[in-house]
Design a protein around this motif. Structure first.
Motif, PDB file in Angstrom:
ATOM      1  N   THR A 176       0.754  -1.334   0.024  1.00  0.00           N
ATOM      2  CA  THR A 176      -0.141  -0.192  -0.007  1.00  0.00           C
ATOM      3  C   THR A 176       0.829   1.316   0.018  1.00  0.00           C
ATOM      4  O   THR A 176       0.745   2.126  -0.651  1.00  0.00           O
ATOM      5  N   ALA A 177       1.886   1.348   0.692  1.00  0.00           N
ATOM      6  CA  ALA A 177       2.953   2.353   0.822  1.00  0.00           C
ATOM      7  C   ALA A 177       3.646   2.654  -0.709  1.00  0.00           C
ATOM      8  O   ALA A 177       3.563   3.576  -0.885  1.00  0.00           O
ATOM      9  N   ASN A 178       3.862   1.598  -1.041  1.00  0.00           N
ATOM     10  CA  ASN A 178       4.470   1.734  -2.542  1.00  0.00           C
ATOM     11  C   ASN A 178       3.614   2.198  -3.529  1.00  0.00           C
ATOM     12  O   ASN A 178       3.848   2.837  -4.145  1.00  0.00           O
ATOM     13  N   ARG A 179       2.309   2.059  -3.450  1.00  0.00           N
ATOM     14  CA  ARG A 179       1.321   2.422  -4.373  1.00  0.00           C
ATOM     15  C   ARG A 179       1.063   3.870  -4.304  1.00  0.00           C
ATOM     16  O   ARG A 179       0.842   4.481  -5.042  1.00  0.00           O
ATOM     17  N   ASN A 180       1.100   4.151  -3.054  1.00  0.00           N
ATOM     18  CA  ASN A 180       0.775   5.566  -2.671  1.00  0.00           C
ATOM     19  C   ASN A 180       1.901   6.497  -3.129  1.00  0.00           C
ATOM     20  O   ASN A 180       1.686   7.413  -3.529  1.00  0.00           O
ATOM     21  N   THR A 181       3.136   5.917  -2.906  1.00  0.00           N
ATOM     22  CA  THR A 181       4.346   6.731  -3.264  1.00  0.00           C
ATOM     23  C   THR A 181       4.568   6.852  -4.927  1.00  0.00           C
ATOM     24  O   THR A 181       4.540   7.770  -5.249  1.00  0.00           O
ATOM     25  N   GLU A 182       3.978   5.748  -5.646  1.00  0.00           N
ATOM     26  CA  GLU A 182       3.903   5.737  -6.913  1.00  0.00           C
ATOM     27  C   GLU A 182       2.881   6.856  -7.500  1.00  0.00           C
ATOM     28  O   GLU A 182       3.192   7.348  -8.381  1.00  0.00           O
ATOM     29  N   LEU A 183       1.668   6.735  -6.920  1.00  0.00           N
ATOM     30  CA  LEU A 183       0.685   7.552  -7.292  1.00  0.00           C
ATOM     31  C   LEU A 183       0.969   9.009  -7.332  1.00  0.00           C
ATOM     32  O   LEU A 183       0.885   9.954  -8.008  1.00  0.00           O
ATOM     33  N   ALA A 184       1.630   9.338  -6.114  1.00  0.00           N
ATOM     34  CA  ALA A 184       2.220  10.708  -6.134  1.00  0.00           C
ATOM     35  C   ALA A 184       3.252  11.261  -7.224  1.00  0.00           C
ATOM     36  O   ALA A 184       3.026  12.189  -7.535  1.00  0.00           O
ATOM     37  N   GLU A 185       4.041  10.151  -7.426  1.00  0.00           N
ATOM     38  CA  GLU A 185       5.296  10.471  -8.347  1.00  0.00           C
ATOM     39  C   GLU A 185       4.547  10.655  -9.756  1.00  0.00           C
ATOM     40  O   GLU A 185       4.946  11.449 -10.431  1.00  0.00           O
ATOM     41  N   LEU A 186       3.597   9.602  -9.943  1.00  0.00           N
ATOM     42  CA  LEU A 186       3.012   9.679 -11.332  1.00  0.00           C
ATOM     43  C   LEU A 186       1.890  10.953 -11.259  1.00  0.00           C
ATOM     44  O   LEU A 186       2.270  11.215 -12.519  1.00  0.00           O
ATOM     45  N   ARG A 187       1.255  11.503 -10.416  1.00  0.00           N
ATOM     46  CA  ARG A 187       0.509  12.589 -10.626  1.00  0.00           C
ATOM     47  C   ARG A 187       1.494  13.989 -11.035  1.00  0.00           C
ATOM     48  O   ARG A 187       0.832  14.712 -11.786  1.00  0.00           O
ATOM     49  N   LYS A 188       2.601  13.651 -10.527  1.00  0.00           N
ATOM     50  CA  LYS A 188       3.426  14.745 -10.664  1.00  0.00           C
ATOM     51  C   LYS A 188       3.866  15.126 -12.285  1.00  0.00           C
ATOM     52  O   LYS A 188       4.374  16.123 -12.683  1.00  0.00           O
ATOM     53  N   LEU A 189       3.900  14.000 -12.756  1.00  0.00           N
ATOM     54  CA  LEU A 189       4.259  13.869 -14.315  1.00  0.00           C
ATOM     55  C   LEU A 189       3.095  14.349 -15.197  1.00  0.00           C
ATOM     56  O   LEU A 189       3.358  14.663 -16.397  1.00  0.00           O
ATOM     57  N   LEU A 190       2.028  14.436 -14.789  1.00  0.00           N
ATOM     58  CA  LEU A 190       0.769  14.683 -15.574  1.00  0.00           C
ATOM     59  C   LEU A 190       0.973  16.261 -16.103  1.00  0.00           C
ATOM     60  O   LEU A 190       1.233  17.259 -15.391  1.00  0.00           O
ATOM     61  N   ASP A 191       0.470  16.354 -17.277  1.00  0.00           N
ATOM     62  CA  ASP A 191       0.738  17.567 -18.183  1.00  0.00           C
ATOM     63  C   ASP A 191      -0.755  18.149 -18.384  1.00  0.00           C
ATOM     64  O   ASP A 191      -0.914  19.372 -18.841  1.00  0.00           O
ATOM     65  N   ALA A 192      -1.759  17.489 -17.890  1.00  0.00           N
ATOM     66  CA  ALA A 192      -3.107  18.190 -18.103  1.00  0.00           C
ATOM     67  C   ALA A 192      -3.903  17.185 -16.756  1.00  0.00           C
ATOM     68  O   ALA A 192      -3.395  16.320 -16.386  1.00  0.00           O
ATOM     69  N   PRO A 193      -5.035  17.635 -16.588  1.00  0.00           N
ATOM     70  CA  PRO A 193      -5.750  17.086 -15.551  1.00  0.00           C
ATOM     71  C   PRO A 193      -5.971  15.550 -15.857  1.00  0.00           C
ATOM     72  O   PRO A 193      -6.449  15.137 -16.982  1.00  0.00           O
ATOM     73  N   TYR A 194      -6.167  14.891 -14.685  1.00  0.00           N
ATOM     74  CA  TYR A 194      -6.262  13.160 -14.970  1.00  0.00           C
ATOM     75  C   TYR A 194      -7.500  12.908 -15.183  1.00  0.00           C
ATOM     76  O   TYR A 194      -8.363  13.235 -14.392  1.00  0.00           O
ATOM     77  N   VAL A 195      -8.031  12.153 -16.131  1.00  0.00           N
ATOM     78  CA  VAL A 195      -9.209  11.533 -16.386  1.00  0.00           C
ATOM     79  C   VAL A 195      -9.020   9.956 -16.315  1.00  0.00           C
ATOM     80  O   VAL A 195      -8.071   9.559 -17.355  1.00  0.00           O
ATOM     81  N   ASN A 196      -9.625   9.292 -15.673  1.00  0.00           N
ATOM     82  CA  ASN A 196      -9.599   7.944 -15.754  1.00  0.00           C
ATOM     83  C   ASN A 196     -10.149   7.414 -16.892  1.00  0.00           C
ATOM     84  O   ASN A 196     -11.388   6.988 -17.096  1.00  0.00           O
ATOM     85  N   GLN A 197      -9.221   7.079 -17.816  1.00  0.00           N
ATOM     86  CA  GLN A 197      -9.950   6.400 -19.246  1.00  0.00           C
ATOM     87  C   GLN A 197      -9.690   4.916 -19.210  1.00  0.00           C
ATOM     88  O   GLN A 197     -10.336   4.359 -20.155  1.00  0.00           O
ATOM     89  N   HIS A 198      -9.601   4.230 -17.888  1.00  0.00           N
ATOM     90  CA  HIS A 198      -9.503   2.852 -17.905  1.00  0.00           C
ATOM     91  C   HIS A 198     -10.623   2.276 -16.826  1.00  0.00           C
ATOM     92  O   HIS A 198     -10.636   1.079 -16.632  1.00  0.00           O
ATOM     93  N   ALA A 199     -11.410   3.209 -16.298  1.00  0.00           N
ATOM     94  CA  ALA A 199     -12.511   2.585 -15.446  1.00  0.00           C
ATOM     95  C   ALA A 199     -13.284   1.520 -15.872  1.00  0.00           C
ATOM     96  O   ALA A 199     -13.880   1.825 -17.143  1.00  0.00           O
TER      97      ALA A 199
END
Length: 152
Positions: free
Chosen positions: A61-84
């Motif tokens: 869980t800690a690893n996924r939360n760390t990854e999510l924080a880092e991934l969101r920093k990379l976004l160049d536009a608002p995130y929309v879940n295209q894979h729901a």
């Protein structure tokens, strides 16, 4: 002859110029490949968190939360879940999460499936990603999955 030449020139002037070619994606830039990977990884990690809350492995869980924080920093536009709602490699489905909540055997199977399949996706991304900050997150995710699989 002059009339024909003039008519040809006038006709040519009335045509629209060809569209300018879009410049190729510069090596090491954040482009469509990186954005697609980031969006997929965010969707996968968000679903994985729902599964991992039942696993009793707080490091996952800690690893996924760390990854999510880092991934969101990379976004160049608002995130929309295209894979729901999609059933994609490494991404636990809602049905799997519900079953895992009531079956320890299913939980173990789905966690292992998440780890192995998401590691394959990450390794594929490693060969396609050229943007250095995105490549760093890919490397982080690969280290996480490798260590998590070794600990399971």
């Amino acid at each position: 002859m002059t009339v024909l030449l003039l008519a040809g020139l006038l006709a040519a002037c009335q045509q629209e110029p060809p569209p300018a070619a879009s410049p190729p994606q510069a090596q090491n830039s954040y482009g469509a490949t990186e954005r697609a990977f980031v969006e997929l990884a965010i969707a996968t990690d968000e679903q994985a968190l729902k599964l991992l809350e039942h696993a009793g492995r707080p490091e996952l869980t800690a690893n996924r939360n760390t990854e999510l924080a880092e991934l969101r920093k990379l976004l160049d536009a608002p995130y929309v879940n295209q894979h729901a709602g999609h059933d994609m490699p490494g991404m636990p489905t809602d049905a799997e999460i519900q079953l895992a909540a009531t079956s320890p055997d299913a939980l173990d199977q789905f966690v292992r499936t998440h780890l192995t399949e998401s590691l394959e996706v990450v390794r594929s991304a490693r060969t396609a990603i050229t943007h250095p900050p995105t490549a760093e997150v890919v490397a982080l995710m690969e280290r996480h999955r490798t260590a998590e699989l070794a600990g399971s």
